[in-house]
Every structure is written in structure tokens, then in C-alpha cells.
Design an enzyme around this catalytic site. Sequence first.
Site, PDB file in Angstrom:
ATOM      1  N   PRO A  66      -0.817  -1.475  -2.784  1.00  0.00           N
ATOM      2  CA  PRO A  66      -0.294  -2.568  -3.590  1.00  0.00           C
ATOM      3  C   PRO A  66       1.378  -2.359  -3.218  1.00  0.00           C
ATOM      4  O   PRO A  66       2.022  -1.299  -3.585  1.00  0.00           O
ATOM      5  CB  PRO A  66      -0.783  -2.516  -4.893  1.00  0.00           C
ATOM      6  N   HIS A  67       1.923  -3.555  -3.256  1.00  0.00           N
ATOM      7  CA  HIS A  67       3.530  -3.460  -3.106  1.00  0.00           C
ATOM      8  C   HIS A  67       4.234  -4.484  -3.167  1.00  0.00           C
ATOM      9  O   HIS A  67       3.496  -5.766  -3.002  1.00  0.00           O
ATOM     10  CB  HIS A  67       3.974  -3.097  -1.436  1.00  0.00           C
ATOM     11  N   GLY A  68       5.480  -4.634  -3.731  1.00  0.00           N
ATOM     12  CA  GLY A  68       5.961  -5.799  -4.004  1.00  0.00           C
ATOM     13  C   GLY A  68       7.645  -5.688  -3.778  1.00  0.00           C
ATOM     14  O   GLY A  68       8.123  -4.442  -3.573  1.00  0.00           O
TER      15      GLY A  68
END
Length: 148
Positions: free
Chosen positions: A65-67
Site C-alpha cells: 500500500p502507498h500514497g
Amino acid sequence: MKLSEIMSEKSVFLGLKSNSKRQLLQDMANRASEISGIDERTIFDTILERENLGSTGFGDGTALPHGRFDNLDKVYGFIAKLNSPIDYEAIDGKPVDLIFMLLSPEGNGADHLTALASASRILKDEITRSKLRQMNSAQEIFALLDNF
């Protein structure tokens, strides 16, 4: 990019008792907030928004997951090792127990992509995944990642 540039032993999360993807992301956002200084809810919402575009669970029990965030000055990396795998809607349908989360500055595409590539190489390497699953301390895990 060496992972020691974006992580420390405090970035290794062990013993999370999450039993769903949503709870896992909330637990990781809570801990990541303490290290990055970004509001926990902002992290959770941003990561969840990205997950809604398509799961970052890319197989073999792993997820990335990344942002991107306006208020960050550098990339932050975090890894969680779960005692019990959870359903993460991964592309191979298998439950996930190794999660590498990245928080990146909004305007820094090059570092974001470099960090994603580094984390992806780690999670795709069968030997490294096996070693990570056998390790039980943040010090061991961080040392392994730092030498990758």
C-alpha cells in the site's frame, strides 16, 4: 535508494492483531502517524483511496500500500509482519502477512517510484520473504532490509 534512508527499526511493526484489510491499514496508519507526523486519518484515507483503485496485494502473501501526501518532506517506509495472514483482496487470492507501506511527498515522483521499486524487489524475492517470515524482532528485520 537504501531503505535506511526511509526507515528505522521503529518502522517495523510486529504483533499487529488486525483481522481485516481495513483494520490493518488503520493500525499501520496509527503507527506511521507517530513517525511521519502526518495525521492518522489522512494516512488511512489516502491509502484506502489508493486501494479502492485496485488492491496493492500483489501475490505470495504480500502487499504494498502507498500514497502521496502534501505535508511530507521525504519518503517514509514501514513494514508489518502479521502473525496470522488476512484477506487483502490480493491478485492471486492468497491471504497476506507481509505488508510494506510507503508514504511519499506529493511532488516527488522520482523518489516515490524508486522506493516502490525497492520495496517491490524485496517482497517479490522468495528467499527474502521466507527470511522475513522467520524473523521475530524489528532489529533482525531492519538489518535484513537495510542490506538488501
